[in-house]
Write a protein that holds these residues in place. Sequence first.
Motif, short mmCIF file in Angstrom:
data_model
loop_
_atom_site.label_atom_id
_atom_site.label_comp_id
_atom_site.label_asym_id
_atom_site.label_seq_id
_atom_site.Cartn_x
_atom_site.Cartn_y
_atom_site.Cartn_z
N VAL A 1 -1.10 -6.31 20.82
CA VAL A 1 -0.19 -6.91 19.83
C VAL A 1 -0.80 -6.83 18.44
O VAL A 1 -0.13 -6.44 17.48
N ARG A 2 -2.07 -7.17 18.29
CA ARG A 2 -2.71 -7.10 16.97
C ARG A 2 -2.75 -5.66 16.45
O ARG A 2 -2.58 -5.43 15.26
N THR A 3 -2.97 -4.71 17.33
CA THR A 3 -2.97 -3.30 16.92
C THR A 3 -1.59 -2.90 16.42
O THR A 3 -1.46 -2.23 15.39
N LEU A 4 -0.55 -3.30 17.14
CA LEU A 4 0.81 -2.98 16.71
C LEU A 4 1.13 -3.63 15.37
O LEU A 4 1.74 -3.00 14.49
N ILE A 5 0.74 -4.87 15.20
CA ILE A 5 0.99 -5.57 13.93
C ILE A 5 0.27 -4.86 12.79
O ILE A 5 0.84 -4.65 11.72
N ARG A 6 -0.98 -4.48 13.01
CA ARG A 6 -1.76 -3.79 11.96
C ARG A 6 -1.11 -2.47 11.59
O ARG A 6 -0.97 -2.14 10.41
N GLU A 7 -0.71 -1.69 12.59
CA GLU A 7 -0.08 -0.40 12.32
C GLU A 7 1.24 -0.59 11.56
O GLU A 7 1.54 0.16 10.64
N ASP A 8 2.00 -1.59 11.95
CA ASP A 8 3.27 -1.87 11.27
C ASP A 8 3.01 -2.27 9.82
O ASP A 8 3.68 -1.80 8.91
N PHE A 9 1.98 -3.11 9.60
CA PHE A 9 1.66 -3.52 8.23
C PHE A 9 1.25 -2.32 7.40
O PHE A 9 1.70 -2.14 6.27
N ASP A 10 0.38 -1.46 7.96
CA ASP A 10 -0.06 -0.28 7.22
C ASP A 10 1.12 0.60 6.81
O ASP A 10 1.18 1.09 5.69
N GLU A 11 2.08 0.79 7.73
CA GLU A 11 3.24 1.61 7.44
C GLU A 11 4.12 0.96 6.37
O GLU A 11 4.58 1.62 5.45
N ARG A 12 4.33 -0.35 6.48
CA ARG A 12 5.16 -1.05 5.48
C ARG A 12 4.48 -1.04 4.12
O ARG A 12 5.13 -0.88 3.09
N PHE A 13 3.13 -1.19 4.09
CA PHE A 13 2.41 -1.18 2.83
C PHE A 13 2.51 0.20 2.17
O PHE A 13 2.74 0.32 0.97
N LYS A 14 2.35 1.25 2.98
CA LYS A 14 2.45 2.62 2.46
C LYS A 14 3.84 2.85 1.86
O LYS A 14 3.98 3.43 0.78
N THR A 15 4.88 2.40 2.56
CA THR A 15 6.25 2.55 2.06
C THR A 15 6.44 1.78 0.76
O THR A 15 7.06 2.28 -0.18
N ALA A 16 5.87 0.58 0.68
CA ALA A 16 5.99 -0.22 -0.55
C ALA A 16 5.31 0.48 -1.72
O ALA A 16 5.84 0.49 -2.84
N VAL A 17 4.16 1.09 -1.48
CA VAL A 17 3.45 1.81 -2.53
C VAL A 17 4.29 3.00 -3.00
O VAL A 17 4.44 3.24 -4.20
N GLU A 18 4.87 3.74 -2.05
CA GLU A 18 5.70 4.89 -2.41
C GLU A 18 6.92 4.45 -3.23
O GLU A 18 7.28 5.10 -4.21
N GLU A 19 7.55 3.35 -2.84
CA GLU A 19 8.71 2.84 -3.58
C GLU A 19 8.30 2.41 -4.99
O GLU A 19 9.03 2.63 -5.95
N THR A 20 7.13 1.79 -5.10
CA THR A 20 6.63 1.39 -6.42
C THR A 20 6.38 2.61 -7.29
O THR A 20 6.74 2.62 -8.48
N GLU A 21 5.81 3.65 -6.72
CA GLU A 21 5.56 4.87 -7.48
C GLU A 21 6.86 5.52 -7.92
O GLU A 21 6.95 6.01 -9.04
N LYS A 22 7.87 5.49 -7.07
CA LYS A 22 9.18 6.02 -7.46
C LYS A 22 9.76 5.20 -8.60
O LYS A 22 10.30 5.75 -9.56
N PHE A 23 9.64 3.88 -8.51
CA PHE A 23 10.18 2.99 -9.54
C PHE A 23 9.55 3.27 -10.89
O PHE A 23 10.21 3.31 -11.91
N TYR A 24 8.23 3.47 -10.90
CA TYR A 24 7.52 3.71 -12.15
C TYR A 24 7.54 5.18 -12.57
O TYR A 24 6.98 5.55 -13.59
#
Length: 75
Positions: free
Chosen positions: A30-53
């Motif tokens: 469960v912790r591994t799945l949560i970590r992987e999900d967080f990493d993916e969501r964080f990467k997506t957030a960074v990409e969206e921020t870069e698109k915004f700027y």
Amino acid sequence: MLSLRIDSELLDRLKGHAAKRGMSVQDYVVRTLIREDFDERFKTAVEETEKFYGTEPGPPGPVPHDQVRPSAGIA
């Protein structure tokens, strides 16, 4: 509820990884799945921020003094 079927070899490996951390196999997975999900969501957030700027994801380049790069070194 999540149910997984895994072979005995993988289960043995998971037991070993979990034991090193003093965790049950279930908690470790469960912790591994949560970590992987967080990493993916964080990467997506960074990409969206870069698109915004208006910056394109890619290798870090020189950044002007008055601009902070939102990727913070995340590749």
